[in-house]
Design a protein around this motif. Sequence first.
Motif, PDB file in Angstrom:
ATOM      1  N   ASP A 201      50.864   1.495  35.627  1.00 44.41           N
ATOM      2  CA  ASP A 201      49.448   0.421  36.639  1.00 44.41           C
ATOM      3  C   ASP A 201      48.508   1.734  37.268  1.00 44.41           C
ATOM      4  O   ASP A 201      46.982   0.794  37.455  1.00 44.41           O
ATOM      5  N   ARG A 202      49.073   2.119  37.952  1.00 45.09           N
ATOM      6  CA  ARG A 202      48.187   3.343  38.881  1.00 45.09           C
ATOM      7  C   ARG A 202      47.085   3.574  38.227  1.00 45.09           C
ATOM      8  O   ARG A 202      45.831   3.492  38.619  1.00 45.09           O
ATOM      9  N   THR A 203      47.494   4.324  37.264  1.00 46.87           N
ATOM     10  CA  THR A 203      46.439   4.415  36.291  1.00 46.87           C
ATOM     11  C   THR A 203      45.612   3.761  35.842  1.00 46.87           C
ATOM     12  O   THR A 203      44.088   3.773  36.221  1.00 46.87           O
ATOM     13  N   THR A 204      45.875   2.672  35.528  1.00 43.43           N
ATOM     14  CA  THR A 204      44.702   1.253  35.263  1.00 43.43           C
ATOM     15  C   THR A 204      43.703   0.626  36.558  1.00 43.43           C
ATOM     16  O   THR A 204      42.961  -0.085  36.050  1.00 43.43           O
TER      17      THR A 204
ATOM     18  N   LYS B  47      34.968   1.568  37.629  1.00 41.58           N
ATOM     19  CA  LYS B  47      34.478   0.470  37.624  1.00 41.58           C
ATOM     20  C   LYS B  47      33.757  -0.631  37.947  1.00 41.58           C
ATOM     21  O   LYS B  47      33.034  -1.070  37.224  1.00 41.58           O
ATOM     22  N   GLY B  48      34.299  -0.661  39.772  1.00 44.66           N
ATOM     23  CA  GLY B  48      34.076  -1.096  40.092  1.00 44.66           C
ATOM     24  C   GLY B  48      34.659  -2.818  39.971  1.00 44.66           C
ATOM     25  O   GLY B  48      34.051  -3.638  41.292  1.00 44.66           O
ATOM     26  N   TYR B  49      35.534  -3.094  39.299  1.00 39.43           N
ATOM     27  CA  TYR B  49      36.097  -4.179  39.913  1.00 39.43           C
ATOM     28  C   TYR B  49      36.847  -4.135  41.416  1.00 39.43           C
ATOM     29  O   TYR B  49      37.645  -3.637  42.053  1.00 39.43           O
ATOM     30  N   SER B  50      37.138  -6.028  41.657  1.00 35.45           N
ATOM     31  CA  SER B  50      37.709  -6.256  43.367  1.00 35.45           C
ATOM     32  C   SER B  50      39.075  -5.751  43.043  1.00 35.45           C
ATOM     33  O   SER B  50      39.834  -5.730  41.813  1.00 35.45           O
ATOM     34  N   ASN B  51      39.905  -5.706  44.029  1.00 32.38           N
ATOM     35  CA  ASN B  51      41.341  -5.277  44.411  1.00 32.38           C
ATOM     36  C   ASN B  51      41.510  -7.215  43.822  1.00 32.38           C
ATOM     37  O   ASN B  51      42.445  -7.028  42.636  1.00 32.38           O
ATOM     38  N   ARG B  52      40.927  -8.546  44.150  1.00 33.17           N
ATOM     39  CA  ARG B  52      41.479  -8.987  42.986  1.00 33.17           C
ATOM     40  C   ARG B  52      41.329  -9.349  41.564  1.00 33.17           C
ATOM     41  O   ARG B  52      42.326  -9.722  40.923  1.00 33.17           O
TER      42      ARG B  52
ATOM     43  N   THR C  62      48.717  -5.962  46.591  1.00 35.47           N
ATOM     44  CA  THR C  62      49.659  -5.003  46.263  1.00 35.47           C
ATOM     45  C   THR C  62      48.631  -4.018  45.856  1.00 35.47           C
ATOM     46  O   THR C  62      48.601  -2.661  45.560  1.00 35.47           O
ATOM     47  N   VAL C  63      47.659  -4.627  44.739  1.00 35.45           N
ATOM     48  CA  VAL C  63      46.894  -3.772  44.354  1.00 35.45           C
ATOM     49  C   VAL C  63      45.590  -2.982  45.879  1.00 35.45           C
ATOM     50  O   VAL C  63      45.528  -1.106  46.272  1.00 35.45           O
ATOM     51  N   GLY C  64      45.513  -3.492  46.782  1.00 39.83           N
ATOM     52  CA  GLY C  64      45.159  -2.879  48.079  1.00 39.83           C
ATOM     53  C   GLY C  64      46.230  -1.666  48.882  1.00 39.83           C
ATOM     54  O   GLY C  64      45.413  -0.907  49.562  1.00 39.83           O
ATOM     55  N   TYR C  65      47.317  -2.505  48.743  1.00 37.22           N
ATOM     56  CA  TYR C  65      48.128  -1.483  49.256  1.00 37.22           C
ATOM     57  C   TYR C  65      48.605   0.171  48.838  1.00 37.22           C
ATOM     58  O   TYR C  65      48.572   1.006  49.498  1.00 37.22           O
TER      59      TYR C  65
END
Length: 67
Positions: A11-14, A21-26, A38-41
């Motif tokens: 998950d962390r590697t993803t 690649k510039g994806y947002s946390n959302r 969770t992604v932000g933390y």
Amino acid sequence: HQKGKHLTLNDRTTIQELHSKGYSNRAIARELNCSPSTVGYEHKRGTVSVYRYKAVEGQSTYELHRS
């Protein structure tokens, strides 16, 4: 990823790959089926230099806090 479960190294590697690649946390959260916070933390946990996320650093910090 199942909601309510801890993130794995995969998950962390993803997160690392999608963030580079510039994806947002959302958008990353949608891919992992978890909360954007969770992604932000996780991003904050794994940041070793300015705006550089490393999955391995996030995993080692997670393991340190769990012990």
